[in-house]
Scaffold this motif. Structure first.
Motif, short mmCIF file in Angstrom:
data_model
loop_
_atom_site.label_atom_id
_atom_site.label_comp_id
_atom_site.label_asym_id
_atom_site.label_seq_id
_atom_site.Cartn_x
_atom_site.Cartn_y
_atom_site.Cartn_z
N PHE A 167 -0.02 0.31 -9.01
CA PHE A 167 -0.88 1.21 -8.58
C PHE A 167 -0.15 3.06 -8.32
CE2 PHE A 167 0.23 -0.51 -4.42
CZ PHE A 167 0.32 0.68 -3.82
N LEU A 168 0.63 2.12 -8.20
CA LEU A 168 1.36 3.55 -6.80
C LEU A 168 1.73 4.94 -7.66
CD1 LEU A 168 3.65 1.88 -4.33
CD2 LEU A 168 2.08 3.09 -3.56
N SER A 169 1.96 4.43 -9.32
CA SER A 169 2.67 5.44 -10.30
C SER A 169 1.00 6.11 -10.68
CB SER A 169 2.79 5.06 -11.31
OG SER A 169 2.03 4.16 -12.15
N LYS A 170 -0.01 5.63 -9.99
CA LYS A 170 -1.44 6.43 -10.43
C LYS A 170 -1.65 6.96 -9.53
CE LYS A 170 -2.17 3.08 -14.51
NZ LYS A 170 -2.58 2.09 -14.73
N THR A 171 -1.42 7.01 -8.26
CA THR A 171 -2.02 7.26 -6.60
C THR A 171 -1.34 8.52 -6.72
OG1 THR A 171 -2.25 5.63 -6.18
CG2 THR A 171 -2.34 6.81 -4.59
N PRO A 172 -2.42 9.43 -6.39
CA PRO A 172 -1.13 10.81 -5.60
C PRO A 172 -0.80 10.79 -4.44
CG PRO A 172 -3.86 11.56 -6.00
CD PRO A 172 -3.34 9.93 -6.14
N SER A 226 5.10 11.95 -9.39
CA SER A 226 4.08 11.88 -8.22
C SER A 226 5.04 12.41 -7.12
CB SER A 226 3.67 10.76 -8.20
OG SER A 226 2.84 10.80 -7.50
N SER A 232 0.83 -1.41 -0.06
CA SER A 232 -0.11 0.15 0.08
C SER A 232 1.64 1.16 0.59
CB SER A 232 -0.94 0.01 1.14
OG SER A 232 -0.03 0.26 2.08
N LYS A 233 0.52 2.29 -0.04
CA LYS A 233 1.02 3.80 -0.25
C LYS A 233 1.96 4.08 1.12
CE LYS A 233 -3.14 6.40 0.27
NZ LYS A 233 -3.37 7.54 -0.05
N GLU A 234 1.02 3.25 1.99
CA GLU A 234 1.01 3.73 2.87
C GLU A 234 2.87 2.60 4.35
OE1 GLU A 234 -1.65 2.98 2.48
OE2 GLU A 234 -2.97 4.54 3.25
N THR A 250 6.27 7.81 -11.20
CA THR A 250 6.48 7.43 -9.56
C THR A 250 7.16 8.80 -9.32
OG1 THR A 250 5.21 5.11 -9.92
CG2 THR A 250 6.56 6.97 -7.61
N TYR A 276 1.38 9.65 -1.14
CA TYR A 276 1.20 9.51 0.20
C TYR A 276 2.25 10.77 1.03
CZ TYR A 276 0.53 7.98 4.71
OH TYR A 276 -0.36 7.58 5.73
#
Length: 405
Positions: free
Chosen positions: A108-113, A149, A70-72, A146, A115
């Motif tokens: 998915f991290l490359s498409k997630t703002p 981001s 996860s991002k966390e 990424t 964190y």
């Protein structure tokens, strides 16, 4: 003719003497050990959920505690990275297949703002190694996205990347930058020269320069956290989060600094970084115990009974092997010899897990003030250990240790 032959004999003798310590370290044996432990871990994880990443094995346990990617969860990129390094060492197609599957769980991290700052750890350790070894353009696109981001956390007024947005209000740290963030700059440097925005290079340099100016004491030991004013951009204070005290030298924080500024020199060839990183390194080496694996903090009050941090030793050993290639003969040999001593200790029964656990190494300390991961096997120690072993092997085989993506 006799003089020439005698001269060659002397040169060969000197060369053998200079490499004596290198030859006494069985790097191939250490890499085989890592491969065996990697396969043990894969077996233990069956049936495999590729979104669950090994994180730690506490001192009293013998199986991995896994965390959901996860991002966390900042350590999620290390296990895929270990698999890629093991594939590099063994060329085993089964390991490559597993590396691909675990790596894909982080796409998915490359498409997630963003964190927080840990995107470099998450994506460059996994996708970075994946692209280096396969040149798959899909991997490249994910790294570039990424990096963009991560760049959104850059504050041009301060000149650094915000590390922990969540701590801005929680601790009243308006703009906080932790030393760990130095490792994430490598992804920005890489992206800037591999099709990404050239501004990413400028962000990395700005971050390094401000950190060099504000996050070190006169003796070149580092603060874990620098807190900045977002209006003036000035330093408010240097504090710790995972170290013993605000004015102490947290071992892994100093290790991140050594590794990060070595990368900065590689990518910029700015001699100021090369001079600076030697000073940061020398105070670290000066304070090491006899076995060259640091206590978790150089000012821990219960030394010599304080917990060690093998992870810091792994990070520094890997960094010194690279740093040694940029220096003149005497300093180069000093740093390479120091790295070899670290690897010998880490590869001894005192630090290897052996049959007891499927991890590579014992005796890392994650977050002592929080009481978490103390005297544990931790995944990022294993990552930098196998990286250091591969760097040592390449260096001794006269290959380009700096072969990057």
């Amino acid at each position: 003719m006799k003089k020439i032959i005698l001269g060659l004999v002397v040169l060969l003798f000197c060369a053998c003497s200079a490499n004596h310590s290198d030859n006494s370290f069985d790097v191939n044996g250490a890499l085989k050990y890592c491969s065996a432990q990697t396969n043990r871990t894969l077996k233990e994880l069956e049936p495999i959920d590729y979104t669950m990443m090994p994180r730690n094995i506490m001192d009293s346990l013998n199986t991995w505690s896994c965390r959901k990617a996860s991002k966390e969860e900042w350590t999620s990129g290390f296990w895929p990275g270990i698999l890629w390094y093991d594939y590099e060492a063994t060329k085993d197609p089964k390991i490559k297949a597993e590396a691909e599957k675990f790596t894909a769980s982080l796409g998915f991290l490359s498409k997630t703002p963003a964190y927080d700052h840990d995107l470099g750890f998450l994506v460059f350790c996994s996708y970075g190694n994946a692209y280096r070894l396969t040149k798959n353009p899909v991997y490249k696109k994910i790294i570039l996205d990424t990096a963009d981001s991560l760049a959104t956390l850059f504050n041009p007024k301060v000149g650094t990347i915000l590390s922990w947005p969540r701590e801005v209000k929680a601790r009243n740290w308006p703009h906080n930058t932790i030393m760990d963030n130095m490792i994430n700059l490598e992804m920005l440097f890489w992206a800037a020269k591999n099709g990404g925005d050239k501004r990413l290079y400028d962000i990395a340099v700005s971050h390094a320069n401000k950190t060099m100016k504000c996050q070190f004491r006169p003796d070149y030991s580092s603060y874990h956290v620098a807190v900045y004013d977002t209006v003036t951009g000035n330093l408010i204070k240097g504090v710790t989060h995972q170290g013993y005290a605000d004015n102490s030298m947290w071992a892994r924080g100093q290790a991140w600094a050594i590794y990060g500024f070595t990368v900065c020199y590689r990518e910029t060839k700015n001699p100021e970084y090369l001079s600076f990183v030697q000073k940061v390194t020398d105070i670290y080496l000066k304070g090491l115990p006899e076995d060259n694996v640091p206590y978790w903090d150089f000012s821990a009050p219960d030394i010599p009974k304080a917990p060690r941090d093998a992870s810091a030793a792994c990070v520094v050993a890997s960094a010194l092997l690279e740093l040694s290639t940029y220096l003149d003969k005497d300093k180069s040999e000093e740093y390479k010899d120091a790295a070899v001593k670290m690897l010998k200790s880490l590869s001894s029964p005192a630090y290897q897990c052996g049959d007891a656990k499927p991890a590579f190494l014992l005796h890392s300390t994650g977050h002592w003030p929080n009481g978490s991961e103390i005297d544990a096997s931790i995944i990022y120690a294993d990552y930098y250990y196998i990286e250091a072993l591969l760097r040592f092997k390449k260096l001794n085989e006269n290959k380009d240790i700096l072969e990057k993506l």
